[in-house]
Design a protein around this motif. Sequence first.
Motif, short mmCIF file in Angstrom:
data_model
loop_
_atom_site.label_atom_id
_atom_site.label_comp_id
_atom_site.label_asym_id
_atom_site.label_seq_id
_atom_site.Cartn_x
_atom_site.Cartn_y
_atom_site.Cartn_z
N MET A 1 0.85 -1.20 0.00
CA MET A 1 0.00 0.00 0.00
C MET A 1 0.89 1.25 0.00
SD MET A 1 -2.99 1.13 2.71
CE MET A 1 -3.99 -0.32 2.38
N ARG A 2 0.67 2.12 -0.98
CA ARG A 2 1.52 3.31 -1.09
C ARG A 2 1.12 4.34 -0.03
NH1 ARG A 2 2.33 5.26 -7.17
NH2 ARG A 2 4.35 5.89 -6.33
N ARG A 3 2.13 4.94 0.56
CA ARG A 3 1.91 5.93 1.61
C ARG A 3 1.77 7.32 1.00
NH1 ARG A 3 7.08 5.86 4.65
NH2 ARG A 3 7.81 5.62 2.50
N VAL A 4 0.83 8.09 1.54
CA VAL A 4 0.59 9.46 1.08
C VAL A 4 0.50 10.38 2.28
CG1 VAL A 4 -0.91 11.01 -0.22
CG2 VAL A 4 -0.71 8.61 -0.92
N ILE A 5 1.16 11.51 2.20
CA ILE A 5 0.98 12.59 3.17
C ILE A 5 0.19 13.69 2.49
CG2 ILE A 5 2.13 14.46 4.42
CD1 ILE A 5 4.38 12.53 5.09
N VAL A 6 -0.88 14.11 3.13
CA VAL A 6 -1.65 15.27 2.68
C VAL A 6 -1.38 16.41 3.65
CG1 VAL A 6 -3.96 16.24 2.36
CG2 VAL A 6 -3.46 13.93 1.55
N THR A 16 -9.48 15.45 -0.12
CA THR A 16 -8.43 14.74 -0.84
C THR A 16 -7.98 13.51 -0.05
OG1 THR A 16 -7.68 16.79 -1.88
CG2 THR A 16 -6.14 14.95 -1.87
N ALA A 17 -7.84 13.68 1.24
CA ALA A 17 -7.40 12.57 2.09
C ALA A 17 -8.44 11.45 2.09
CB ALA A 17 -7.15 13.06 3.51
N VAL A 18 -9.72 11.80 2.21
CA VAL A 18 -10.78 10.79 2.16
C VAL A 18 -10.76 10.05 0.82
CG1 VAL A 18 -13.29 10.48 2.00
CG2 VAL A 18 -12.33 11.91 3.81
N THR A 19 -10.65 10.81 -0.27
CA THR A 19 -10.66 10.22 -1.60
C THR A 19 -9.51 9.23 -1.78
OG1 THR A 19 -11.72 12.17 -2.55
CG2 THR A 19 -10.51 10.76 -4.07
N LEU A 20 -8.31 9.60 -1.36
CA LEU A 20 -7.15 8.73 -1.52
C LEU A 20 -7.19 7.54 -0.57
CD1 LEU A 20 -4.36 11.44 -1.96
CD2 LEU A 20 -5.36 10.00 -3.74
N GLY A 24 -7.52 3.21 -1.54
CA GLY A 24 -6.53 2.18 -1.25
C GLY A 24 -5.15 2.66 -0.87
N TYR A 25 -4.98 3.96 -0.67
CA TYR A 25 -3.70 4.49 -0.23
C TYR A 25 -3.70 4.61 1.29
CZ TYR A 25 -3.12 5.60 -5.16
OH TYR A 25 -3.02 5.50 -6.53
N ALA A 26 -2.51 4.64 1.88
CA ALA A 26 -2.36 4.82 3.32
C ALA A 26 -2.03 6.28 3.58
CB ALA A 26 -1.26 3.91 3.87
N VAL A 27 -3.00 7.05 4.04
CA VAL A 27 -2.89 8.51 4.08
C VAL A 27 -2.73 9.02 5.51
CG1 VAL A 27 -3.98 10.69 3.45
CG2 VAL A 27 -4.36 8.65 2.03
N LEU A 135 -17.50 19.20 8.43
CA LEU A 135 -16.06 18.98 8.64
C LEU A 135 -15.79 17.82 9.61
CD1 LEU A 135 -14.72 22.65 8.69
CD2 LEU A 135 -14.60 21.00 6.82
N PRO A 136 -16.49 17.74 10.75
CA PRO A 136 -16.31 16.54 11.59
C PRO A 136 -16.71 15.25 10.89
CG PRO A 136 -17.30 18.31 12.87
CD PRO A 136 -17.30 18.76 11.43
N TYR A 137 -17.73 15.32 10.02
CA TYR A 137 -18.11 14.13 9.26
C TYR A 137 -16.95 13.66 8.37
CZ TYR A 137 -19.66 11.72 5.05
OH TYR A 137 -19.74 10.86 3.98
N LEU A 138 -16.33 14.60 7.64
CA LEU A 138 -15.19 14.23 6.79
C LEU A 138 -14.04 13.66 7.62
CD1 LEU A 138 -14.90 17.16 4.21
CD2 LEU A 138 -15.75 14.84 3.78
N GLN A 139 -13.76 14.31 8.75
CA GLN A 139 -12.68 13.85 9.61
C GLN A 139 -12.95 12.44 10.12
OE1 GLN A 139 -11.69 16.57 12.77
NE2 GLN A 139 -10.25 15.19 13.74
N SER A 140 -14.18 12.20 10.57
CA SER A 140 -14.54 10.87 11.08
C SER A 140 -14.49 9.83 9.97
CB SER A 140 -15.94 10.93 11.69
OG SER A 140 -16.38 9.65 12.07
N ARG A 141 -14.98 10.19 8.79
CA ARG A 141 -14.98 9.25 7.66
C ARG A 141 -13.56 8.87 7.29
NH1 ARG A 141 -18.04 10.46 1.85
NH2 ARG A 141 -16.77 9.07 0.55
N PHE A 142 -12.67 9.84 7.31
CA PHE A 142 -11.26 9.60 6.98
C PHE A 142 -10.62 8.65 8.00
CE2 PHE A 142 -6.84 11.20 7.83
CZ PHE A 142 -6.24 10.63 6.72
N MET A 143 -10.88 8.90 9.27
CA MET A 143 -10.23 8.10 10.31
C MET A 143 -10.83 6.69 10.38
SD MET A 143 -9.68 11.08 13.20
CE MET A 143 -8.53 10.12 14.20
N LYS A 144 -12.14 6.57 10.14
CA LYS A 144 -12.76 5.25 10.13
C LYS A 144 -12.22 4.38 8.98
CE LYS A 144 -17.09 6.37 12.47
NZ LYS A 144 -18.58 6.54 12.32
N ALA A 145 -11.78 5.05 7.91
CA ALA A 145 -11.20 4.33 6.77
C ALA A 145 -9.74 3.96 7.01
CB ALA A 145 -11.34 5.16 5.50
N GLY A 146 -9.21 4.37 8.17
CA GLY A 146 -7.83 4.04 8.50
C GLY A 146 -6.85 5.18 8.38
#
Length: 314
Positions: A1-6, A16-20, A24-27, A135-146
């Motif tokens: 899994m390719r690592r990405v820093i946003v 962008t972080a949610v999308t990546l 399948g990327y590790a963001v 904004l909290p929804y996006l943050q939570s969605r991102f973190m729940k995805a890993g």
Amino acid sequence: MRRVIVVGAGVSGLTTAVTLQEAGYAVTIYTQDLPGATTSAVAAAIWFPYAVAPVHAANRWSAESYRVFEQLAQTPATGVSMTDFLVLTRPGIDNSWREELPEGAARLAKAKELPPGYEMGYLAKVPLAETPVYLPYLQSRFMKAGGLFQQATVHHLTDLARETDLLVNCAGLGARELCQDESVYPIRGQVVKVENVPGTRSMVDSMDKGKLAYVIQRGKDTILGGTDYEHDYNNTTSPEDTQIILRRCAQLQPSLTQPKLINAAAGLRPKRPAIRCEQEPGQPIFHNYGHGGAGFTVSWGCAGEILKIIRGLS
């Protein structure tokens, strides 16, 4: 899994972080300010491509975002809803933003639907993202995805890029220093939050520089705006601007002559002659900034563009 820093946790960085991450990327998001303290948290966050270029690309990214927001609006917990929005205009002004929207999403307003003194407008059904929820929804969605958060100040993109496989710069106004990009500059915007007044309609008059006025009715409050001071780095509120905003909005809607004030807030829109959504030549660094007053409006479209560019490398 390719690592990405946003880099950045405003709406562009989060989207962008949610999308990546979901692709399948590790963001990991690197940010100085958490989402609630960013310029995005101040935004009225209604869909409208304001102060953004180039027009053709911005319209395409806006339309792509529109379709995603339509889906999000089906779930109340996202903070997104579809609302009627009156865009006041006149002949000769570019209203191409409506051309790529779904059929029936925008129509010419009838004379009786216009405020006094206005002769033309478009009534559109557009997404509204209530930032205290979205904004909290996006943050939570991102973190729940890993996805991961790293609260830190980034000083050099090239140094940080050595710690990962790919880096996406969503630093907004911060890109001026990070990228030595002097074409990025702030447009200072102030808003006033007031209690809802029955019968209030959401609308905007952005036709003339220095006379910006808009009313955005949300579920529990109404956002009144605004200001459009270019190259103004002051992100504190001004009592004088509050009075200017109240006066302009009362002219749009007399029912807002004496609203009950809740608070005021100010933020710096990151303007650029053109959105930068591209790869840094010869480097694993990608840029997504310069969205002007349309950060929410183009957010999903630009995030998708970055994903497309990254996938095109493999």
